[in-house]
Design an enzyme around this catalytic site. Structure first.
Site, PDB file in Angstrom:
ATOM      1  N   GLN A 173     -59.921  -4.369 -83.678  1.00  0.00           N
ATOM      2  CA  GLN A 173     -61.371  -4.169 -83.658  1.00  0.00           C
ATOM      3  C   GLN A 173     -61.691  -2.913 -82.876  1.00  0.00           C
ATOM      4  O   GLN A 173     -61.092  -2.655 -81.833  1.00  0.00           O
ATOM      5  CB  GLN A 173     -62.044  -5.386 -82.998  1.00  0.00           C
ATOM      6  CG  GLN A 173     -63.545  -5.309 -82.908  1.00  0.00           C
ATOM      7  CD  GLN A 173     -64.148  -6.591 -82.342  1.00  0.00           C
ATOM      8  OE1 GLN A 173     -63.719  -7.683 -82.663  1.00  0.00           O
ATOM      9  NE2 GLN A 173     -65.144  -6.452 -81.493  1.00  0.00           N
ATOM     10  N   LYS A 186     -57.306  -3.016 -74.250  1.00  0.00           N
ATOM     11  CA  LYS A 186     -58.338  -2.066 -74.675  1.00  0.00           C
ATOM     12  C   LYS A 186     -57.834  -0.635 -74.531  1.00  0.00           C
ATOM     13  O   LYS A 186     -57.087  -0.329 -73.599  1.00  0.00           O
ATOM     14  CB  LYS A 186     -59.608  -2.220 -73.823  1.00  0.00           C
ATOM     15  CG  LYS A 186     -60.316  -3.535 -74.000  1.00  0.00           C
ATOM     16  CD  LYS A 186     -61.563  -3.601 -73.123  1.00  0.00           C
ATOM     17  CE  LYS A 186     -62.290  -4.921 -73.284  1.00  0.00           C
ATOM     18  NZ  LYS A 186     -63.470  -4.990 -72.394  1.00  0.00           N
ATOM     19  N   ASP A 233     -74.924  -9.149 -66.344  1.00  0.00           N
ATOM     20  CA  ASP A 233     -73.987  -8.531 -65.402  1.00  0.00           C
ATOM     21  C   ASP A 233     -74.426  -8.712 -63.954  1.00  0.00           C
ATOM     22  O   ASP A 233     -73.588  -8.802 -63.061  1.00  0.00           O
ATOM     23  CB  ASP A 233     -73.798  -7.049 -65.732  1.00  0.00           C
ATOM     24  CG  ASP A 233     -72.942  -6.827 -66.973  1.00  0.00           C
ATOM     25  OD1 ASP A 233     -72.408  -7.818 -67.518  1.00  0.00           O
ATOM     26  OD2 ASP A 233     -72.807  -5.673 -67.394  1.00  0.00           O
ATOM     27  N   HIS A 291     -66.002  -6.897 -67.262  1.00  0.00           N
ATOM     28  CA  HIS A 291     -65.824  -7.946 -68.261  1.00  0.00           C
ATOM     29  C   HIS A 291     -64.346  -8.167 -68.605  1.00  0.00           C
ATOM     30  O   HIS A 291     -63.550  -7.238 -68.543  1.00  0.00           O
ATOM     31  CB  HIS A 291     -66.555  -7.575 -69.556  1.00  0.00           C
ATOM     32  CG  HIS A 291     -68.002  -7.294 -69.358  1.00  0.00           C
ATOM     33  ND1 HIS A 291     -68.648  -6.279 -70.019  1.00  0.00           N
ATOM     34  CD2 HIS A 291     -68.945  -7.880 -68.577  1.00  0.00           C
ATOM     35  CE1 HIS A 291     -69.921  -6.249 -69.664  1.00  0.00           C
ATOM     36  NE2 HIS A 291     -70.123  -7.207 -68.791  1.00  0.00           N
ATOM     37  N   TYR A 311     -63.975   2.061 -78.026  1.00  0.00           N
ATOM     38  CA  TYR A 311     -62.774   1.382 -77.552  1.00  0.00           C
ATOM     39  C   TYR A 311     -62.196   0.457 -78.603  1.00  0.00           C
ATOM     40  O   TYR A 311     -62.900  -0.208 -79.342  1.00  0.00           O
ATOM     41  CB  TYR A 311     -62.987   0.669 -76.222  1.00  0.00           C
ATOM     42  CG  TYR A 311     -64.107  -0.332 -76.140  1.00  0.00           C
ATOM     43  CD1 TYR A 311     -63.853  -1.689 -76.194  1.00  0.00           C
ATOM     44  CD2 TYR A 311     -65.414   0.087 -75.964  1.00  0.00           C
ATOM     45  CE1 TYR A 311     -64.878  -2.605 -76.090  1.00  0.00           C
ATOM     46  CE2 TYR A 311     -66.445  -0.820 -75.857  1.00  0.00           C
ATOM     47  CZ  TYR A 311     -66.174  -2.170 -75.928  1.00  0.00           C
ATOM     48  OH  TYR A 311     -67.192  -3.085 -75.830  1.00  0.00           O
TER      49      TYR A 311
END
Length: 181
Positions: free
Chosen positions: A46, A70, A166, A61, A130
């Site tokens: 993805q 990532k 957050d 996260h 990313y």
């Protein structure tokens, strides 16, 4: 491509060869064989893109269910990209590394499973791309507070802009063993 492992094992900085002339520039942003040569065995499924304004902080996260590797690049502007080690058996557990990624330096950062990730926007706007090794799964999403007093990240922003989600993330000292790797 120059690939350098950071002071925290598993996090790598990628510095591509950039070819510039009066027309602009060209560089190879991703090549699977470079990862394999660096000993990184990953398959990305993805790609995500995020645009943010100056002083925005996104993160920190991670996913505990379906954890993600990532590969982060800044396509426009400049960010401070941060990875916090949450691998409980790691000698650098609770430590972080931070790198400036920008459209000028073309650097990219590989952050493996077992890390919380976030970034702050240093330019007027920034566009981040990313790659992820798994799909997003909301039920496994976790996070850490951006201003955690134990981790002490200097985000290099004047007035932090954060999402409500957050702002409410837990402190490092309150996460359970089930929320680490």
């Amino acid at each position: 491509m120059k690939i350098t492992e950071s002071r925290i094992k598993g996090v790598f900085l990628f510095e591509p060869r950039v070819f510039e002339d009066e027309r602009g520039y060209f560089y190879e942003s991703y090549r699977e064989s470079h990862f394999k040569e660096a000993g990184i065995d990953v398959h990305f499924v993805q790609d995500n893109v995020s645009k943010s304004q100056k002083d925005t902080i996104r993160g920190l996260h991670y996913q505990i269910i379906h954890p993600l590797d990532k590969f982060i690049q800044c396509l426009q502007g400049e960010v401070l990209d941060v990875a916090v080690d949450l691998r409980k058996d790691s000698p650098t557990f609770g430590n972080y590394v931070a790198f400036k990624l920008s459209e000028k330096n073309h650097h990219a950062l590989f952050v493996p499973k077992g890390f919380a990730h976030g970034f702050s926007v240093l330019s007027d706007t920034a566009v981040i791309s990313y790659k992820c090794s798994d799909y997003y799964h909301a039920e496994g999403e976790r996070g850490l507070r951006w201003d955690d007093p134990l981790i002490r990240i200097h985000w290099d922003v004047a007035r932090p802009i954060l999402s409500e989600k957050d702002r409410k993330l837990p402190l490092f000292s309150s996460i359970t063993e089930e929320d680490t790797f």
